[in-house]
Design an enzyme around this catalytic site. Sequence first.
Site, short mmCIF file in Angstrom:
data_model
loop_
_atom_site.label_atom_id
_atom_site.label_comp_id
_atom_site.label_asym_id
_atom_site.label_seq_id
_atom_site.Cartn_x
_atom_site.Cartn_y
_atom_site.Cartn_z
N ASP A 2 -2.94 4.74 -2.62
CA ASP A 2 -3.92 5.35 -1.74
C ASP A 2 -4.25 6.78 -2.19
OD1 ASP A 2 -5.40 5.37 0.89
OD2 ASP A 2 -4.01 7.02 1.27
N ASP B 148 0.86 -1.18 0.00
CA ASP B 148 0.00 0.00 0.00
C ASP B 148 0.90 1.24 0.00
OD1 ASP B 148 -2.17 1.80 0.42
OD2 ASP B 148 -3.24 0.24 1.49
N HIS C 186 -10.94 -2.13 4.24
CA HIS C 186 -10.63 -1.61 5.58
C HIS C 186 -11.34 -0.31 5.90
CE1 HIS C 186 -7.88 0.42 2.84
NE2 HIS C 186 -7.78 1.38 3.74
N ASP C 187 -11.96 0.32 4.90
CA ASP C 187 -12.69 1.57 5.11
C ASP C 187 -14.20 1.40 4.96
OD1 ASP C 187 -10.47 3.21 5.56
OD2 ASP C 187 -10.17 3.58 3.42
N GLU D 196 -6.84 3.31 -5.63
CA GLU D 196 -8.02 3.86 -4.97
C GLU D 196 -8.32 5.18 -5.64
OE1 GLU D 196 -9.60 4.92 -0.50
OE2 GLU D 196 -7.62 5.63 -1.08
#
Length: 576
Positions: A242, A140, A362-363, A300
């Site tokens: 990200d 990430d 995870h969000d 993302e």
Amino acid sequence: MITPKIGKFALTAALGMVLALGASPAQAAQPAPLAPPAKAVAKPQPWWTHAVIYEIYPRSFQDTNGDGIGDLNGVTRRLDYLRDLGVDAIWLTPFYPSPNADFGYDVSDYTAVAPEYGTMADWDRLTREARKRGIRVLVDLVLNHSSDQHPWFRESRSSRSNPKRDWYVWHDPAPDGGPPTNWQSIFGGSTWEYDKPTGQYYYHIFLKEQPDLNWANPGLQKAMHDVARFWLNHGASGFRLDATPYLFEDTNWPQDPDVKSGAPVGLKPYNSNLPATRAALRGLRKVVDSFPGERVLLGENAISSIADLRKVYGAKGDEINLPMDFLYKDVAGLNASAFKARIDEAELKLDGLPPVFHFSNHDTPRQWGRFGDGRHNDRIARITAAMTLTLRGTALMYYGEEIGMPDLAPDELRGIPLGPKRKVADNRDPERSPMQWRAGKGAGFTTGEPWLPVGRSAASVNVEDQRADKGSLYHWYARLLQLRKTNAAMRSGAYIPLESGNAQVLAYARRDAAGNGVLVLLNMSGQPQTLSISGWPDRVPVSGGMLMSSEPGAVMDWQRPVLEPFGVRLVGFKGG
């Protein structure tokens, strides 16, 4: 384009189950052959065009030293499990040193492993062992911002003349001494934080502890490219990027007219997807492409239309290889019509580029509870699994999804103490709970006190029990993953949009170059639903039989096909 309806679904057992559209049973007895299949592409597709990538939140996956925090050695310990499940790659959320204002997404050292997660030697061992099992590892990469404790930012804020001053976004106060603009942070409050020693404000689209990097600065760009090279040289197969939309801002610094109206904070013309972002992503892609082994960028990216998503791939397919499709992820509820619209556009309007389908991360709350009705969650989970894993392109899974892990309930989080293991509470805690490997204290995740509570559901929802039960959700996922690997149509075949004749049922097919394929039928309601399938682009194929069904041994009357409540059917067919 979606072909028009051309007939009715009729399947007769006496004819070996023939899918006949617009044909009588007698006519169906001698089906005409399919049109000649398209010529097979000689060059194999890159691995990532049809991969299943399994997201791991390392802090919650497996603890090996009893401190209650998952670590890299824990991921290595579970590689055999991941291989047996059938995933192609894993994406690890940040394991860098961090003050944990945003649990790792505030990076204080981009080229190191945080002590609670292990060492660089542990990382190297992980990638080495993963490679032996045919599993790739993605890192990430937090592009938009660092921690305010990063040495780069400490230098930047030390004086206006520091060489790294321009590695971050600084601005003089407004004439009244206040923030330069009225822009609002995604996490609340102003995007500007005043730095008294230097008399300027720095910009942060997220927390004030996460100052934005200035991608307009060539030195910063080179430094981030060097970060990418570091991890690629250490065995990474690529990166999940990200917060890519926020790399640049409108340097005219206009005021936001929406602030007073109370409109939601998020993508704005002045803070996201500016043209310079495209060039920055192309530059990073060149770095990744310079390494052998089909390295990849998974992105993302917040978008509002399929046209916006297409742009993220790059006009020449030279930006992000795999932009995540949030339009699909954000469909509200179990809605067959809504899903069909999102799937059709992703499959048919991206110029053949691979879509990236997913639900949980995870969000985002886990799909077990998000789509479940509280009574039929296991059946509904089989629908969402089948849908994501039978579509063309790349699929993402979130750890624990394969066993139907639920989010932590509010009462399970109540009263959690703060401290060295836990600097701040977070409203995303429910979906970040420890992996449930077995029943009992610690759930096989840790022998110590877990950093977040283990869900009480671990008593009945865990890997050990589900692997022993051939009818479990785990084995449903494993079978889907196996079918995806071994069936040519499922692995890399074309997507065929179909009409089910029923607003509650989603229907589509996958077909390979030889004309063989899989018909997918998904009943998204709690009632039996009849079908009238149409939309085949040419002659109707001959059935090859049932490949998977949510109702083992169930028999359907193909003269008047009916799907049971929350039913799934994967029917094989042959090219005549």
